[in-house]
Design an enzyme around this catalytic site. Structure first.
Site, short mmCIF file in Angstrom:
data_model
loop_
_atom_site.label_atom_id
_atom_site.label_comp_id
_atom_site.label_asym_id
_atom_site.label_seq_id
_atom_site.Cartn_x
_atom_site.Cartn_y
_atom_site.Cartn_z
N HIS A 56 -4.03 -15.89 -2.40
CA HIS A 56 -5.06 -15.59 -1.42
C HIS A 56 -5.63 -16.89 -0.85
O HIS A 56 -5.57 -17.95 -1.50
CB HIS A 56 -6.19 -14.78 -2.06
N GLU A 58 -8.66 -17.91 -0.60
CA GLU A 58 -9.68 -18.52 -1.46
C GLU A 58 -9.05 -19.27 -2.63
O GLU A 58 -9.50 -20.37 -2.98
CB GLU A 58 -10.62 -17.44 -2.03
N CYS A 86 -12.26 -10.87 -2.87
CA CYS A 86 -11.90 -9.78 -3.77
C CYS A 86 -12.34 -10.14 -5.19
O CYS A 86 -12.83 -11.23 -5.46
CB CYS A 86 -10.39 -9.54 -3.72
N CYS A 89 -10.51 -13.32 -6.60
CA CYS A 89 -11.02 -14.58 -6.03
C CYS A 89 -12.45 -14.86 -6.48
O CYS A 89 -12.79 -16.00 -6.78
CB CYS A 89 -10.92 -14.53 -4.51
#
Length: 149
Positions: A56, A58, A86, A89
């Site tokens: 992701h 992040e 999410c 993360c």
């Protein structure tokens, strides 16, 4: 007084990263990490390219920022990300002890707020910065994706 380095300025940088993800066929989420009004890391989703569910924006940004700083803690840093993190993360952000998280659009289904994920007690979080632009890019991506299938 006008501040050229406000939250909108850095969210635009995150949106540029989201556009880069969009251009690669990735879910268009972008992130930048800032310390003292300086971008030290920029990243976007790479889950398809790397065939890695943990890639992701992040997560990529956390790693890049830690490498830049030479340490794992991001206490003085702010993460700008185009969508609310999410649970995965947010957990990584907890461990990084990031000072602040600024997100664009909410993720009502998978975001850390509705999932009840705890952040580090010293981490501040705020949302809604350039929310419309962040949300529109994500919606456009998924509409196009559905129309192709």
């Amino acid at each position: 007084m006008f501040d050229p380095y406000d939250d909108s300025h850095f969210m635009r940088k995150a949106l540029q990263e989201a556009e880069a993800a969009y251009d690669k066929g990735e879910i268009p989420i972008g992130a930048v990490v800032v310390v003292a009004d300086r971008v030290i890391a920029r990243a976007h989703n790479l889950t398809e390219l790397l065939n890695d569910v943990t890639a992701h924006a992040e997560m990529q940004a956390i790693t890049a920022a830690a490498n830049f700083l030479g340490g794992k803690y991001l206490k003085e840093c702010t993460l700008y990300v185009t969508i609310e993190p999410c649970q995965m993360c947010a957990g990584a952000l907890f461990w990084s002890q990031i000072g602040k998280i600024v997100y664009g659009a909410r993720d009502e289904q998978r975001g850390c707020i509705n999932m009840g994920t705890k952040l580090h007690p010293k981490t501040k979080m705020m949302g809604g910065v350039l929310e419309e632009e962040c949300s529109t890019l994500l919606k456009r991506f998924f509409v196009e994706k559905r129309n192709l299938n």
